[in-house]
Design a protein around this motif. Structure first.
Motif, PDB file in Angstrom:
ATOM      1  N   THR A 126       0.826  -1.205   0.000  1.00 32.12           N
ATOM      2  CA  THR A 126       0.000   0.000   0.000  1.00 32.12           C
ATOM      3  C   THR A 126       0.862   1.258   0.000  1.00 32.12           C
ATOM      4  O   THR A 126       1.767   1.410   0.826  1.00 32.12           O
ATOM      5  CB  THR A 126      -0.937   0.023   1.216  1.00 32.12           C
ATOM      6  OG1 THR A 126      -1.785  -1.119   1.176  1.00 32.12           O
ATOM      7  CG2 THR A 126      -1.794   1.281   1.212  1.00 32.12           C
ATOM      8  N   SER A 127       0.571   2.140  -0.926  1.00 32.31           N
ATOM      9  CA  SER A 127       1.257   3.433  -1.016  1.00 32.31           C
ATOM     10  C   SER A 127       0.341   4.402  -1.750  1.00 32.31           C
ATOM     11  O   SER A 127      -0.677   4.009  -2.319  1.00 32.31           O
ATOM     12  CB  SER A 127       2.613   3.299  -1.727  1.00 32.31           C
ATOM     13  OG  SER A 127       2.453   2.635  -2.969  1.00 32.31           O
ATOM     14  N   TYR A 128       0.718   5.677  -1.761  1.00 30.93           N
ATOM     15  CA  TYR A 128      -0.173   6.686  -2.321  1.00 30.93           C
ATOM     16  C   TYR A 128       0.624   7.911  -2.745  1.00 30.93           C
ATOM     17  O   TYR A 128       1.765   8.126  -2.318  1.00 30.93           O
ATOM     18  CB  TYR A 128      -1.227   7.097  -1.290  1.00 30.93           C
ATOM     19  CG  TYR A 128      -0.627   7.631  -0.004  1.00 30.93           C
ATOM     20  CD1 TYR A 128      -0.301   8.981   0.142  1.00 30.93           C
ATOM     21  CD2 TYR A 128      -0.347   6.771   1.050  1.00 30.93           C
ATOM     22  CE1 TYR A 128       0.274   9.467   1.298  1.00 30.93           C
ATOM     23  CE2 TYR A 128       0.233   7.241   2.221  1.00 30.93           C
ATOM     24  CZ  TYR A 128       0.538   8.593   2.336  1.00 30.93           C
ATOM     25  OH  TYR A 128       1.124   9.056   3.491  1.00 30.93           O
TER      26      TYR A 128
ATOM     27  N   PHE B 274      -3.384   5.486  -5.956  1.00 28.99           N
ATOM     28  CA  PHE B 274      -3.388   4.562  -4.828  1.00 28.99           C
ATOM     29  C   PHE B 274      -2.858   3.212  -5.284  1.00 28.99           C
ATOM     30  O   PHE B 274      -3.153   2.773  -6.396  1.00 28.99           O
ATOM     31  CB  PHE B 274      -4.815   4.332  -4.292  1.00 28.99           C
ATOM     32  CG  PHE B 274      -5.468   5.545  -3.702  1.00 28.99           C
ATOM     33  CD1 PHE B 274      -4.725   6.623  -3.252  1.00 28.99           C
ATOM     34  CD2 PHE B 274      -6.852   5.604  -3.600  1.00 28.99           C
ATOM     35  CE1 PHE B 274      -5.339   7.739  -2.711  1.00 28.99           C
ATOM     36  CE2 PHE B 274      -7.476   6.712  -3.053  1.00 28.99           C
ATOM     37  CZ  PHE B 274      -6.715   7.780  -2.612  1.00 28.99           C
ATOM     38  N   GLN B 275      -2.117   2.547  -4.422  1.00 27.90           N
ATOM     39  CA  GLN B 275      -1.775   1.146  -4.654  1.00 27.90           C
ATOM     40  C   GLN B 275      -2.143   0.348  -3.412  1.00 27.90           C
ATOM     41  O   GLN B 275      -1.752   0.711  -2.299  1.00 27.90           O
ATOM     42  CB  GLN B 275      -0.289   0.954  -4.954  1.00 27.90           C
ATOM     43  CG  GLN B 275       0.080  -0.516  -5.153  1.00 27.90           C
ATOM     44  CD  GLN B 275       1.488  -0.715  -5.645  1.00 27.90           C
ATOM     45  OE1 GLN B 275       1.788  -0.438  -6.805  1.00 27.90           O
ATOM     46  NE2 GLN B 275       2.371  -1.174  -4.769  1.00 27.90           N
ATOM     47  N   THR B 276      -2.910  -0.725  -3.598  1.00 23.23           N
ATOM     48  CA  THR B 276      -3.352  -1.567  -2.496  1.00 23.23           C
ATOM     49  C   THR B 276      -3.282  -3.029  -2.926  1.00 23.23           C
ATOM     50  O   THR B 276      -3.078  -3.334  -4.099  1.00 23.23           O
ATOM     51  CB  THR B 276      -4.801  -1.228  -2.082  1.00 23.23           C
ATOM     52  OG1 THR B 276      -5.654  -1.385  -3.227  1.00 23.23           O
ATOM     53  CG2 THR B 276      -4.919   0.197  -1.559  1.00 23.23           C
ATOM     54  N   GLY B 277      -3.496  -3.919  -1.944  1.00 17.45           N
ATOM     55  CA  GLY B 277      -3.593  -5.335  -2.282  1.00 17.45           C
ATOM     56  C   GLY B 277      -2.579  -6.191  -1.554  1.00 17.45           C
ATOM     57  O   GLY B 277      -1.491  -5.732  -1.194  1.00 17.45           O
ATOM     58  N   GLY B 278      -2.948  -7.483  -1.336  1.00 17.91           N
ATOM     59  CA  GLY B 278      -2.075  -8.449  -0.707  1.00 17.91           C
ATOM     60  C   GLY B 278      -1.442  -9.362  -1.727  1.00 17.91           C
ATOM     61  O   GLY B 278      -0.403  -9.056  -2.304  1.00 17.91           O
ATOM     62  N   PHE B 279      -2.085 -10.502  -1.979  1.00 17.85           N
ATOM     63  CA  PHE B 279      -1.574 -11.433  -2.986  1.00 17.85           C
ATOM     64  C   PHE B 279      -1.761 -10.880  -4.397  1.00 17.85           C
ATOM     65  O   PHE B 279      -0.973 -11.149  -5.291  1.00 17.85           O
ATOM     66  CB  PHE B 279      -2.266 -12.795  -2.852  1.00 17.85           C
ATOM     67  CG  PHE B 279      -1.956 -13.481  -1.545  1.00 17.85           C
ATOM     68  CD1 PHE B 279      -0.704 -14.025  -1.313  1.00 17.85           C
ATOM     69  CD2 PHE B 279      -2.914 -13.558  -0.544  1.00 17.85           C
ATOM     70  CE1 PHE B 279      -0.415 -14.656  -0.109  1.00 17.85           C
ATOM     71  CE2 PHE B 279      -2.628 -14.182   0.657  1.00 17.85           C
ATOM     72  CZ  PHE B 279      -1.370 -14.732   0.881  1.00 17.85           C
TER      73      PHE B 279
ATOM     74  N   SER C 212      -9.212   7.014   7.084  1.00 18.90           N
ATOM     75  CA  SER C 212      -9.449   6.327   5.811  1.00 18.90           C
ATOM     76  C   SER C 212      -9.978   7.343   4.816  1.00 18.90           C
ATOM     77  O   SER C 212     -10.831   8.166   5.158  1.00 18.90           O
ATOM     78  CB  SER C 212     -10.461   5.189   5.976  1.00 18.90           C
ATOM     79  OG  SER C 212      -9.968   4.172   6.820  1.00 18.90           O
ATOM     80  N   ILE C 213      -9.471   7.291   3.596  1.00 18.55           N
ATOM     81  CA  ILE C 213      -9.949   8.185   2.545  1.00 18.55           C
ATOM     82  C   ILE C 213     -10.516   7.346   1.406  1.00 18.55           C
ATOM     83  O   ILE C 213     -10.092   6.215   1.174  1.00 18.55           O
ATOM     84  CB  ILE C 213      -8.837   9.124   2.034  1.00 18.55           C
ATOM     85  CG1 ILE C 213      -7.664   8.321   1.449  1.00 18.55           C
ATOM     86  CG2 ILE C 213      -8.351  10.030   3.147  1.00 18.55           C
ATOM     87  CD1 ILE C 213      -6.558   9.185   0.892  1.00 18.55           C
ATOM     88  N   GLU C 214     -11.501   7.910   0.719  1.00 17.45           N
ATOM     89  CA  GLU C 214     -12.192   7.157  -0.332  1.00 17.45           C
ATOM     90  C   GLU C 214     -12.560   8.087  -1.475  1.00 17.45           C
ATOM     91  O   GLU C 214     -12.962   9.238  -1.246  1.00 17.45           O
ATOM     92  CB  GLU C 214     -13.442   6.491   0.231  1.00 17.45           C
ATOM     93  CG  GLU C 214     -14.229   5.672  -0.770  1.00 17.45           C
ATOM     94  CD  GLU C 214     -15.454   5.033  -0.144  1.00 17.45           C
ATOM     95  OE1 GLU C 214     -16.475   4.892  -0.863  1.00 17.45           O
ATOM     96  OE2 GLU C 214     -15.409   4.692   1.052  1.00 17.45           O
TER      97      GLU C 214
ATOM     98  N   LEU D 200      -8.497   3.930   0.699  1.00 20.40           N
ATOM     99  CA  LEU D 200      -7.156   3.755   1.248  1.00 20.40           C
ATOM    100  C   LEU D 200      -7.278   3.903   2.762  1.00 20.40           C
ATOM    101  O   LEU D 200      -7.665   4.963   3.257  1.00 20.40           O
ATOM    102  CB  LEU D 200      -6.207   4.808   0.670  1.00 20.40           C
ATOM    103  CG  LEU D 200      -4.709   4.580   0.877  1.00 20.40           C
ATOM    104  CD1 LEU D 200      -4.257   3.322   0.137  1.00 20.40           C
ATOM    105  CD2 LEU D 200      -3.911   5.778   0.391  1.00 20.40           C
ATOM    106  N   HIS D 201      -6.977   2.840   3.477  1.00 22.01           N
ATOM    107  CA  HIS D 201      -7.195   2.812   4.924  1.00 22.01           C
ATOM    108  C   HIS D 201      -5.906   3.060   5.704  1.00 22.01           C
ATOM    109  O   HIS D 201      -4.808   2.760   5.235  1.00 22.01           O
ATOM    110  CB  HIS D 201      -7.791   1.471   5.348  1.00 22.01           C
ATOM    111  CG  HIS D 201      -9.099   1.159   4.699  1.00 22.01           C
ATOM    112  ND1 HIS D 201     -10.266   1.834   4.991  1.00 22.01           N
ATOM    113  CD2 HIS D 201      -9.422   0.248   3.747  1.00 22.01           C
ATOM    114  CE1 HIS D 201     -11.258   1.353   4.263  1.00 22.01           C
ATOM    115  NE2 HIS D 201     -10.771   0.394   3.501  1.00 22.01           N
TER     116      HIS D 201
END
Length: 506
Positions: A417-419, A428-433, A463-465, A478-479
């Protein structure tokens, strides 16, 4: 264009009849093949009801073709329907977000195509669809609505002249396009392994086996044959090798038919994505209609340095047809090549590698946040206590395994996660696998939301949305970011007021 009302192409009746036959084939097999000699009252009445429904459906198809008409003027589609209670619907060209064309084998036989003009409206009639239309007329409609320049006097004459060879018409349409990508044979082979299409034959065979077992009750015969095969190691080896070879060939063929003619092209104002050899699908979207860009990577793609890029738009159809996902740039692009193509087809967008990571305290919030999936699953496992591979206490092993996978996913999500947001862009970048990189322009964001729960208040997080127009509406969150970022984010979005005029012209 069409100055008066006109009916759709007569082949539409044939297409609807073919769809009716496909939807009825299961009932035909059951009522007239499997139950061929049955004297059951249920089967007799079932056949009568079946014939009645087929008759009503055929009449409905003919009446629908007779009563549905359309007209196209300089600014809008006018759609008419109804035999006794008539209605008219007007869809301005300004509402159209993108265009989808699909040419199946049946379309090719009759030298027609299907074309859909998708709007950003959410009702069931939001799509203007021509399921069977001559290719030249489809070219005229698309050129007229999307302003590709084909409908200018000189070019339009080349397209509409019946004595002009087909290739000249096609050249006139694509003369102003720049091709950015076509997959090579090496890239197609790589796509076959990355998408696991080489294994797609196995579930097809298993599914066919269960269907045959249900219809013809061949389970015991197949079971006996399976026992004979497993007791002969050389026969089993040959069958496994043949199956693997067939799966690889089938996977390569499937990938080639899907992506063999894949092409990403653009003109000054539009983006064109074409794919399919037997069944060709084309997606056309104006550059100013792109609401956001999403770059996704599965674990396998991340290991191979590949990425899939999707263009998010407000257009989309909800008619339930099986449609190929065509708003995606080639799903197996090398990362650097993907960034290059984005900069070429959408120079007004920015995709940057310089992003800010989450603070360390965000990790602890994520790790200790309750997992209702694990709690619920553990409760079920404790209650039923299933035995796996003869292990009677397997339930707690499964519970621990699920907990570990959740923890690993949250760790990966934190590190991925980064922004960043600056000027007119947010990323935004998110995610696990599986990771997702989301990029949008400020004037394309409909609204933003900033929220804080009790734990976030204690640790100075928020958290922003963002909300973008799409089908369905796209929410990107993005939490656990610093609360100061939330405040800067709100101030940044407030500057959108100076850009509203740009959005109102779309």
């Amino acid at each position: 264009m069409t100055e008066s009302k006109q009916r759709y192409h007569p082949l539409l009746i044939l297409f609807h009849l073919w769809r009716l036959i496909k939807n009825s084939i299961v009932f035909v097999i059951y009522l007239f093949v499997i139950k061929f000699g049955s004297d059951s009252t249920f089967i007799k009445y079932g056949r009568i009801i079946f014939f009645l429904l087929i008759g009503i459906s055929i009449i409905s198809i003919v009446v629908k073709w007779f009563s549905h008409k359309y007209k196209v003027d300089d600014t809008s589609f006018h759609l008419y329907k109804g035999l006794f209670a008539k209605s008219e619907r007007t869809i301005p060209f300004s509402k159209i977000q993108n265009v989808n064309r699909r040419t199946t084998v049946i379309h090719r036989i009759f030298n027609v195509t299907s074309i859909k003009f998708e709007t950003g409206m959410s009702d069931s009639d939001a799509t203007v669809a021509f399921e069977a239309i001559p290719k030249k007329e489809a070219d005229h409609l698309e050129a007229h609505i999307t302003n590709t320049g084909v409908d200018e006097p000189s070019t339009n004459q080349a397209v509409s002249d019946p004595d002009m060879p087909p290739q000249d018409s096609k050249e006139a349409v694509v003369s102003n396009r720049r091709i950015h990508f076509k997959p090579t044979k090496k890239e197609l082979i790589k796509a076959s392994f990355t998408s696991f299409s080489i294994l797609v034959l196995i579930p097809i065979i298993i599914s066919a086996y269960f269907k045959l077992t249900e219809i013809f009750h061949v389970g015991k015969k197949v079971e006996g044959l399976f026992l004979q095969i497993t007791h002969s190691w050389w026969l089993l080896t040959i069958i496994v090798i043949v199956m693997l070879f067939a799966s690889v060939i089938f996977g390569f063929a499937k990938t080639f038919l899907t992506y063999g003619k894949y092409e990403i092209a653009s003109s000054e104002e539009q983006i064109f994505i074409t794919k399919g050899i037997v069944e060709e699908t084309t997606f056309t979207i104006s550059k100013d209609k792109v609401q956001a860009i999403e770059m996704t990577q599965s674990l396998m793609k991340r290991l191979l340095g590949l990425v899939e890029v999707k263009l998010i738009s407000a257009g989309g159809s909800n008619d339930g047809d099986e449609e190929m996902e065509i708003n995606s740039l080639y799903p197996f692009l090398p990362i650097e090549q993907a960034r290059k193509i984005i900069s070429e087809i959408l120079p007004s967008y920015e995709v940057t590698e310089e992003m800010t990571r989450l603070p360390g305290k965000s990790l602890w919030v994520r790790l200790f946040r309750p997992s209702w999936l694990w709690i619920f699953s553990t409760g079920l496992l404790f209650y039923f206590k299933p035995a796996v591979l003869g292990i009677t206490q397997a339930w707690w092993i499964l519970s621990i395994g699920l907990l570990l996978s959740i923890v690993v996913s949250r760790l990966l999500d934190f590190f991925h996660t980064s922004y960043t947001f600056n000027h007119h862009f947010i990323q935004f970048q998110t995610g696990g696998f599986t990771t997702s990189l989301f990029t949008s322009k400020r004037d394309k964001i409909m609204e933003v939301k900033i929220s804080r729960n009790i734990v976030q208040r204690m640790l100075g997080l928020a958290s922003i949305e963002t909300v973008n127009r799409a089908k369905p509406v796209r929410h990107t969150a993005l939490h656990d970011v610093p609360v100061q970022l939330g405040e800067r984010f709100y101030t940044w979005y407030k500057k959108r007021e100076n850009e509203i005029k740009i959005e109102s012209k779309q």
